[in-house]
Design an enzyme around this catalytic site. Structure first.
Site, mmCIF file in Angstrom:
data_model
loop_
_atom_site.group_PDB
_atom_site.id
_atom_site.type_symbol
_atom_site.label_atom_id
_atom_site.label_comp_id
_atom_site.label_asym_id
_atom_site.label_seq_id
_atom_site.Cartn_x
_atom_site.Cartn_y
_atom_site.Cartn_z
ATOM 1 N N GLY A 9 -15.724 8.675 23.808
ATOM 2 C CA GLY A 9 -17.096 8.238 24.035
ATOM 3 C C GLY A 9 -17.275 7.261 25.175
ATOM 4 O O GLY A 9 -18.283 6.570 25.235
ATOM 5 N N ASP A 69 -16.684 19.338 32.912
ATOM 6 C CA ASP A 69 -15.645 18.711 32.096
ATOM 7 C C ASP A 69 -14.576 19.720 31.689
ATOM 8 O O ASP A 69 -13.372 19.441 31.756
ATOM 9 C CB ASP A 69 -16.253 18.105 30.819
ATOM 10 C CG ASP A 69 -17.268 17.028 31.124
ATOM 11 O OD1 ASP A 69 -17.475 16.710 32.309
ATOM 12 O OD2 ASP A 69 -17.861 16.511 30.160
ATOM 13 N N GLU A 87 -18.899 23.747 22.978
ATOM 14 C CA GLU A 87 -19.583 22.443 22.981
ATOM 15 C C GLU A 87 -21.107 22.618 22.942
ATOM 16 O O GLU A 87 -21.810 21.916 22.218
ATOM 17 C CB GLU A 87 -19.139 21.621 24.202
ATOM 18 C CG GLU A 87 -19.743 20.238 24.226
ATOM 19 C CD GLU A 87 -18.767 19.102 24.525
ATOM 20 O OE1 GLU A 87 -17.560 19.338 24.698
ATOM 21 O OE2 GLU A 87 -19.241 17.960 24.569
ATOM 22 N N SER A 131 -13.816 14.966 24.568
ATOM 23 C CA SER A 131 -14.180 16.214 23.875
ATOM 24 C C SER A 131 -13.635 17.423 24.625
ATOM 25 O O SER A 131 -13.065 18.331 24.018
ATOM 26 C CB SER A 131 -15.690 16.309 23.681
ATOM 27 O OG SER A 131 -16.381 16.230 24.905
HETATM 28 P P1 ADP Z 1 -16.480 11.901 25.226
HETATM 29 O O1 ADP Z 1 -17.419 11.286 26.216
HETATM 30 O O2 ADP Z 1 -15.229 11.097 25.100
HETATM 31 O O3 ADP Z 1 -16.253 13.355 25.491
HETATM 32 P P2 ADP Z 1 -17.873 12.934 22.920
HETATM 33 O O4 ADP Z 1 -18.822 12.282 22.005
HETATM 34 O O5 ADP Z 1 -18.350 14.068 23.740
HETATM 35 O O6 ADP Z 1 -17.225 11.777 23.812
HETATM 36 O O7 ADP Z 1 -16.626 13.483 22.051
HETATM 37 C C1 ADP Z 1 -15.921 12.624 21.216
HETATM 38 C C2 ADP Z 1 -15.523 13.350 19.944
HETATM 39 O O8 ADP Z 1 -14.485 14.305 20.211
HETATM 40 C C3 ADP Z 1 -14.947 12.419 18.896
HETATM 41 O O9 ADP Z 1 -15.960 11.848 18.098
HETATM 42 C C4 ADP Z 1 -14.059 13.359 18.096
HETATM 43 O O10 ADP Z 1 -14.807 14.111 17.179
HETATM 44 C C5 ADP Z 1 -13.538 14.310 19.159
HETATM 45 N N1 ADP Z 1 -12.251 13.849 19.705
HETATM 46 C C6 ADP Z 1 -11.979 13.502 20.980
HETATM 47 N N2 ADP Z 1 -10.677 13.143 21.126
HETATM 48 C C7 ADP Z 1 -10.106 13.261 19.914
HETATM 49 C C8 ADP Z 1 -8.790 13.039 19.399
HETATM 50 N N3 ADP Z 1 -7.799 12.578 20.169
HETATM 51 N N4 ADP Z 1 -8.567 13.278 18.086
HETATM 52 C C9 ADP Z 1 -9.550 13.723 17.298
HETATM 53 N N5 ADP Z 1 -10.800 13.938 17.718
HETATM 54 C C10 ADP Z 1 -11.101 13.710 19.007
HETATM 55 MG MG MG Z 2 -17.836 14.756 25.627
#
Ligand code: ADP
Ligand code: MG
Length: 381
Positions: free
Chosen positions: A122, A172, A160, A128
């Site tokens: 996040g 991405d 996504e 993601s």
């Molecule tokens: P970002 O900007 O980092 O992409 P998002 O909100 O799009 O943020 O995605 C984050 C979500 O992806 C987390 O809440 C989780 O559900 C999943 N996620 C990302 N990395 C991991 C990880 N290493 N292990 C488990 N889930 C993950």
């Molecule tokens: Mg994301």
């Protein structure tokens, strides 16, 4: 211990044997080309050294059993019984990728494995997409279909968009799938053609997280999109990508001031992004840095998506002799900036920018130095 070793050891502890394979897929940062993707334009991200890893082995049945070390839990699903998410959690990203691949005709097999990553969640580095591409790579390992980076990126983007319900462009997933070591990837968001270019010699990329987030991003984003679409309609084209710089210079007075400023950002940013490619191919860090500085000014003044925290950290970075150029990166209103920095002075850069930002904002930044890494891949055996 490296993440590769961590997931490997944990696999061994959970499943009583070595994994058959370990895969990884990286997060990303966009060097230049901001708010151009939905205008059919150009973006120029690179894959970062932070990534999500999965250690796995195939299963005889059609189940996926996954343990998340970061979320500290175990989840399972069957490939012929995929449930739409109600309250999204991490396993839904794996289910979404399975759904999307099956929709596209891939014949998937089950697997069991251990997932862990160090892309901060996040903070705008796309954890993601890293999770999605690592999942696609895991299915590739057990199912025996051909790996095509662009096809995998499109399938993960669809997961996504259509499974997780998150609107995002192709950047991405494409960079996480197709990143090249030591190089950034120019992506044409209309044709999806890509071309890599080397990071200038003796430079590193530094990600400057302002440690601020803002809630208004979605509504501001939709408003900018509408303004861009209206400007494109005015010029009689399907997207601002198709308005040349000279045409705009000749006719910009036809637009009301606000729409004119929005269009000016997109049209000039596309030009800067293509010039950034030329600068990289020439090994010209100075020009690349200047283009990044100009990009920030355009995003701040014409597109109006910066924030006081982003402006502060960018000013702190640009004040350092070791910095070729810095700009906000991502949608804006908070999140991260990105800087191109002399490799041999990066420690001093990090310390000085951290202190400068703290003085200016009384807020703590999170600063990450990274090279450009490879896209999704198998790292074991
Ligand atoms: P970002 O900007 O980092 O992409 P998002 O909100 O799009 O943020 O995605 C984050 C979500 O992806 C987390 O809440 C989780 O559900 C999943 N996620 C990302 N990395 C991991 C990880 N290493 N292990 C488990 N889930 C993950
Ligand atoms: Mg994301």
């Amino acid at each position: 211990m490296s993440l590769k070793e961590i997931v490997g050891q944990r696999f061994q502890a959970e499943f009583g044997a070595d994994p058959a394979s370990i895969v990884r897929a990286p997060g990303r940062v966009n060097l230049i080309g901001e708010h151009t993707d939905y205008n059919d334009g150009f973006v120029f991200p690179m894959a970062i050294e932070r990534a999500t890893f999965i250690a796995l082995r195939p299963r005889a049945d059609n189940k996926v059993v996954a343990i998340s070390l970061d979320m500290d839990n175990r989840r399972a699903f069957a490939l012929d019984d995929l449930q739409r998410p109600t309250e999204t959690e991490w396993i839904d990203y794996l289910i979404g990728v399975a759904w999307s691949l099956q929709e596209r005709g891939y014949d998937l097999r089950g697997w069991e494995g251990v997932v862990s990553g160090d892309v901060p969640i996040g903070s705008g580095l796309s954890s993601s997409a890293a999770l999605e591409l690592a999942t696609a790579r895991a299915f590739y390992e057990v199912s025996g279909f051909a790996w095509d980076a662009a096809a995998m990126a499109l399938a993960c983007q669809a997961a996504e968009n259509e499974w997780l319900g998150v609107k995002c462009g192709i950047m991405d997933q494409m960079i996480s799938a197709a990143g090249v070591a030591d190089r950034a990837l120019l992506i044409d968001c209309r044709s999806l053609e890509t071309a890599s270019a080397p990071l200038p010699p003796d430079t590193v990329v530094v990600i400057l997280d302002t440690n601020t987030r803002r809630g208004l991003v979605d509504s501001a984003y939709n408003e900018r999109r509408e303004q861009c679409e209206a400007a494109a309609r005015h010029f009689g084209v399907s997207a601002l990508r198709d308005v040349a710089g000279e045409t705009f210079a000749r006719r910009e007075q036809e637009l009301a001031p606000l729409m004119r400023a929005r269009a000016r950002h997109v049209i000039s940013e596309n030009e800067r992004t293509l010039r950034a490619r030329d600068a990289m191919n020439a090994g010209d860090a100075v020009t690349l840095g200047q283009l990044m500085i100009a990009s920030h000014i355009s995003l701040r003044d014409d597109f109006a998506v910066s924030s006081p925290a982003l402006d502060a950290i960018v000013a702190c970075a640009n004040a350092q002799d070791s910095c070729y150029g810095a700009r906000m990166t991502g949608a804006g209103f908070g999140g991260c900036a990105v800087a191109l920095v002399k490799a041999d002075q990066v420690e001093q850069f990090v310390a000085r920018v951290g202190a400068c930002y703290q003085d200016a904002t009384e807020n703590e930044s999170i600063i990450t130095v990274t090279g450009a890494s490879r896209g999704a891949e198998t790292v074991f055996p």
